[in-house]
Write a protein that holds these residues in place. Sequence first.
Motif, mmCIF file in Angstrom:
data_model
loop_
_atom_site.group_PDB
_atom_site.id
_atom_site.type_symbol
_atom_site.label_atom_id
_atom_site.label_comp_id
_atom_site.label_asym_id
_atom_site.label_seq_id
_atom_site.Cartn_x
_atom_site.Cartn_y
_atom_site.Cartn_z
ATOM 1 N N ALA A 90 -3.549 -3.885 -2.800
ATOM 2 C CA ALA A 90 -3.144 -2.814 -2.308
ATOM 3 C C ALA A 90 -3.528 -1.612 -3.007
ATOM 4 O O ALA A 90 -3.896 -0.577 -2.018
ATOM 5 C CB ALA A 90 -1.681 -2.640 -2.478
ATOM 6 N N GLN B 87 -7.133 -1.190 -1.520
ATOM 7 C CA GLN B 87 -6.965 -0.850 -0.116
ATOM 8 C C GLN B 87 -6.607 0.712 0.148
ATOM 9 O O GLN B 87 -7.025 1.472 1.082
ATOM 10 C CB GLN B 87 -5.922 -1.594 0.748
ATOM 11 C CG GLN B 87 -5.649 -1.438 2.225
ATOM 12 C CD GLN B 87 -6.873 -2.006 2.962
ATOM 13 O OE1 GLN B 87 -7.455 -3.188 2.340
ATOM 14 N NE2 GLN B 87 -7.466 -1.578 3.978
ATOM 15 N N GLN B 88 -5.578 1.109 -0.766
ATOM 16 C CA GLN B 88 -5.284 2.447 -0.874
ATOM 17 C C GLN B 88 -6.192 3.477 -1.289
ATOM 18 O O GLN B 88 -6.515 4.575 -0.576
ATOM 19 C CB GLN B 88 -4.005 2.609 -1.842
ATOM 20 C CG GLN B 88 -3.227 3.866 -1.689
ATOM 21 C CD GLN B 88 -3.464 4.736 -2.941
ATOM 22 O OE1 GLN B 88 -3.716 4.253 -3.888
ATOM 23 N NE2 GLN B 88 -2.680 6.089 -2.698
ATOM 24 N N THR C 221 2.396 1.596 -3.349
ATOM 25 C CA THR C 221 1.512 2.121 -4.172
ATOM 26 C C THR C 221 1.018 3.613 -3.932
ATOM 27 O O THR C 221 1.071 4.587 -4.878
ATOM 28 C CB THR C 221 0.149 1.422 -4.009
ATOM 29 O OG1 THR C 221 0.556 0.026 -4.222
ATOM 30 C CG2 THR C 221 -0.932 1.849 -4.932
ATOM 31 N N GLU C 222 0.986 3.965 -2.837
ATOM 32 C CA GLU C 222 0.927 5.583 -2.493
ATOM 33 C C GLU C 222 2.156 6.388 -3.220
ATOM 34 O O GLU C 222 1.522 7.440 -3.667
ATOM 35 C CB GLU C 222 0.806 5.728 -1.055
ATOM 36 C CG GLU C 222 0.637 7.147 -0.573
ATOM 37 C CD GLU C 222 -0.798 7.117 -0.562
ATOM 38 O OE1 GLU C 222 -1.370 8.513 -0.605
ATOM 39 O OE2 GLU C 222 -1.400 6.339 -0.193
ATOM 40 N N VAL D 41 0.936 -1.029 -0.142
ATOM 41 C CA VAL D 41 0.126 -0.021 0.026
ATOM 42 C C VAL D 41 0.929 1.151 -0.076
ATOM 43 O O VAL D 41 0.640 2.373 -0.788
ATOM 44 C CB VAL D 41 -0.998 0.086 1.114
ATOM 45 C CG1 VAL D 41 -1.652 1.402 1.444
ATOM 46 C CG2 VAL D 41 -2.177 -1.138 0.951
ATOM 47 N N SER E 9 -8.460 4.031 1.922
ATOM 48 C CA SER E 9 -7.891 4.326 3.031
ATOM 49 C C SER E 9 -8.024 5.821 3.306
ATOM 50 O O SER E 9 -7.895 6.656 2.170
ATOM 51 C CB SER E 9 -6.434 3.796 3.009
ATOM 52 O OG SER E 9 -5.718 4.442 4.067
#
Length: 150
Positions: free
Chosen positions: A71, A74-75, A32-33, A29, A78
């Motif tokens: 990810a 999820q990101q 990925t951010e 994650v 989030s």
Amino acid sequence: MIAALKSFFADLKVEEKTEVIDIELAVAVLLTEVGQADSEMSVAEQQKIEYMLMKGFDLNEEEAKTLLLKAQLQQDKSVSMQTFTSVLKDQLNYEQRVRFVKGMWLVAYADNQLDPFEDYIIRKIADLLYLKHSDFIQTKLSAESQSKSK
């Protein structure tokens, strides 16, 4: 009125789904951010993340792609990076966190350009991981040098 508010918040707690975040997902994650910091993940950044996940967690290509997809989902949902940085803080020692930050820089430099948003995200994550500023700068310089030599 107060009873209604208490009931409302109690209902929210019941609806909350506590998802356990493992280290693999937390790392994916956060990488990925960085890759999406400039609003779009380049092919080079995606490949770099997949490669890092395969090497770091002994995954095959399909497992790495699946983890990256998970990810990204999820990101997207989030609201805080702290959810993921706390996993790394708890499970990695200081030197491992320094290596992780260098990995984030390598993702940022994968497309041969450092976007100001990537720099900002990495700085924020490094702060949440309690890295010394000198280590933050050293990882950046090392990754920049490594990316230019390729």
